[in-house]
Design a protein around this motif. Structure first.
Motif, PDB file in Angstrom:
ATOM      1  N   UNK A 198      35.578  78.627  70.039  1.00  0.00           N
ATOM      2  CA  UNK A 198      36.997  78.311  70.200  1.00  0.00           C
ATOM      3  C   UNK A 198      37.765  78.806  68.984  1.00  0.00           C
ATOM      4  N   UNK A 199      39.002  79.228  69.246  1.00  0.00           N
ATOM      5  CA  UNK A 199      39.832  79.765  68.188  1.00  0.00           C
ATOM      6  C   UNK A 199      40.158  78.653  67.193  1.00  0.00           C
ATOM      7  N   UNK A 200      39.832  78.833  65.940  1.00  0.00           N
ATOM      8  CA  UNK A 200      40.106  77.808  64.939  1.00  0.00           C
ATOM      9  C   UNK A 200      41.590  77.689  64.642  1.00  0.00           C
ATOM     10  N   UNK A 201      41.944  76.549  64.106  1.00  0.00           N
ATOM     11  CA  UNK A 201      43.343  76.333  63.729  1.00  0.00           C
ATOM     12  C   UNK A 201      43.721  77.293  62.606  1.00  0.00           C
ATOM     13  N   UNK A 202      44.969  77.699  62.635  1.00  0.00           N
ATOM     14  CA  UNK A 202      45.421  78.666  61.636  1.00  0.00           C
ATOM     15  C   UNK A 202      45.376  78.032  60.245  1.00  0.00           C
ATOM     16  N   UNK A 203      44.840  78.742  59.309  1.00  0.00           N
ATOM     17  CA  UNK A 203      44.773  78.235  57.938  1.00  0.00           C
ATOM     18  C   UNK A 203      46.147  78.134  57.300  1.00  0.00           C
ATOM     19  N   UNK A 340      51.126  90.442  47.060  1.00  0.00           N
ATOM     20  CA  UNK A 340      51.173  89.281  47.951  1.00  0.00           C
ATOM     21  C   UNK A 340      49.971  88.387  47.687  1.00  0.00           C
ATOM     22  N   UNK A 341      50.173  87.070  47.675  1.00  0.00           N
ATOM     23  CA  UNK A 341      49.068  86.135  47.479  1.00  0.00           C
ATOM     24  C   UNK A 341      48.061  86.231  48.611  1.00  0.00           C
ATOM     25  N   UNK A 342      46.805  85.768  48.370  1.00  0.00           N
ATOM     26  CA  UNK A 342      45.763  85.873  49.418  1.00  0.00           C
ATOM     27  C   UNK A 342      46.113  85.009  50.615  1.00  0.00           C
ATOM     28  N   UNK A 343      45.746  85.487  51.799  1.00  0.00           N
ATOM     29  CA  UNK A 343      46.006  84.747  53.039  1.00  0.00           C
ATOM     30  C   UNK A 343      45.036  83.586  53.095  1.00  0.00           C
ATOM     31  N   UNK A 344      45.512  82.416  53.513  1.00  0.00           N
ATOM     32  CA  UNK A 344      44.651  81.231  53.594  1.00  0.00           C
ATOM     33  C   UNK A 344      43.512  81.426  54.549  1.00  0.00           C
ATOM     34  N   UNK A 345      42.404  80.660  54.357  1.00  0.00           N
ATOM     35  CA  UNK A 345      41.219  80.768  55.192  1.00  0.00           C
ATOM     36  C   UNK A 345      41.532  80.299  56.610  1.00  0.00           C
ATOM     37  N   UNK A 346      40.940  80.957  57.567  1.00  0.00           N
ATOM     38  CA  UNK A 346      41.068  80.551  58.956  1.00  0.00           C
ATOM     39  C   UNK A 346      40.236  79.318  59.203  1.00  0.00           C
ATOM     40  N   UNK A 347      40.795  78.374  59.900  1.00  0.00           N
ATOM     41  CA  UNK A 347      40.047  77.145  60.194  1.00  0.00           C
ATOM     42  C   UNK A 347      38.813  77.403  61.052  1.00  0.00           C
ATOM     43  N   UNK A 348      37.874  76.425  61.079  1.00  0.00           N
ATOM     44  CA  UNK A 348      36.643  76.592  61.856  1.00  0.00           C
ATOM     45  C   UNK A 348      36.979  76.678  63.350  1.00  0.00           C
TER      46      UNK A 348
END
Length: 348
Positions: A198-203, A340-348
């Motif tokens: 399942x697609x994880x929640x957006x970080x 640009x700052x690093x993109x947040x981690x993608x949720x599980x």
């Protein structure tokens, strides 16, 4: 603790009868202090250890002696007749392996401060003790000394191989220090791709990158031309002259008015007879005073101009005090935008 020097030697008796071999080794030594002087009439404690096979081998026998040096700094005693600490002297098997004697000295006689004076191999004479248990076997003549063996002088690692440099000058390749890399195994078959999770929640959004550096401020425009100021004043004749910094000279007018007209001299009376001296004629009236000359009473700066107030009430504009402001320099370049700052981690 002072350093102690000990000179020692083993003194062994010639045994007349093997059946009456005494169980002991005569020992004598000279003890000196740290400056080389004899340590005379001084109580000492000595410990003797017999090692098997090597200098660091197992201690098969150990004993201690509490004694004192003589007037000549001499210690004389029999090894094997002290206070045993390890083993039994008569049970030492002199016929198996080499034996090494370690000597230790304690000048405090407490037995807690022994100083190691070295270890020495026991040569052929003490082995007469072995003859007491070996029957009437005759000891054959000593064989010729063998050639010196080869030892490793140094070693070095070149690439992945260990090379030994021997004392005879020969160099041996002792092989790899680490084995060659094994053959890479065959990769296994790739398993089937499992179903997509399942697609994880957006970080969370990553922090904003740092603001770019401010551009360099443009260069300041050139300074305006210097204004006019009074450099000197001088009076020439009856006039005040003002010298300005721009090289101009102003005539500010008269300093004092012109001289009045001299009065008319009275008529000289006729010369009378020589009688009494006639009265001196009166002086003619003085002419009216001339008009006051012009002088500088004050000066003011209004705006960028210098104004000179004269005593005559006249106001002179002497020109600009400061030059006009130069044009504004060009605006500096805007700094580059920060990364640009690093993109947040993608949720599980």
């Amino acid at each position: 603790m002072k350093k102690i020097f000990l000179f020692f030697s083993f003194c062994l008796l010639h045994f007349i009868s093997l059946a009456q071999v005494p169980q002991g080794i005569p020992y004598q030594s000279v003890v000196r202090n740290g400056i080389g002087a004899l340590l005379t009439n001084h109580p000492v404690s000595m410990r003797f250890s017999i090692h098997d096979s090597t200098m660091q081998g197992t201690i098969v026998y150990q004993e201690t002696h509490n004694t004192a040096t003589s007037n000549g700094g001499m210690v004389i005693l029999n090894i094997g007749q002290g206070t045993p600490a390890t083993g039994i002297f008569s049970a030492i098997n002199w016929g198996v392996n080499a034996k090494f004697m370690q000597v230790e000295l304690d000048t405090t006689t407490t037995g807690n401060n022994y100083v190691d004076l070295g270890t020495q191999a026991l040569m052929s004479v003490p082995y007469a003790l072995y003859a007491a248990t070996s029957g009437n076997a005759q000891v054959g003549p000593q064989g010729a000394t063998g050639a010196n063996g080869v030892s490793v002088a140094s070693s070095t690692i070149t690439n992945d191989s260990l090379y030994l440099i021997l004392s005879n000058g020969q160099t041996l390749n002792a092989g790899y220090v680490r084995g060659p890399q094994g053959i890479q195994g065959v990769a296994g078959n790739t398993g089937a791709t499992g179903p997509q999770g399942a697609l994880g929640a957006q970080g969370a959004t990553g922090p904003q990158g740092p603001i770019g550096l401010t551009g360099v401020t443009g260069a300041q425009g050139p300074a305006g031309t210097n204004g006019v100021s009074i450099t000197t004043t001088s009076v020439i004749g009856d006039s005040l002259f003002i010298a300005l910094s721009n090289g101009q000279t102003l005539n500010a007018g008269y300093v004092r008015g012109p001289q009045g007209i001299q009065g008319v001299a009275g008529n000289t009376g006729a010369t009378g007879p020589q009688g009494p001296i006639g009265l001196t004629g009166s002086t003619g009236p003085q002419g009216p005073a001339g008009t006051n000359g012009v002088s500088v009473t004050s000066s003011n700066v209004i705006g960028d101009s210098l104004y000179i107030n004269l005593s005559s009430g006249q106001i002179l504009n002497a020109g600009h005090v400061t030059g006009a402001m130069g044009p504004q320099g060009p605006i500096g370049l805007t700094g580059a935008t920060g990364a640009q700052g690093p993109i947040g981690l993608t949720g599980a």
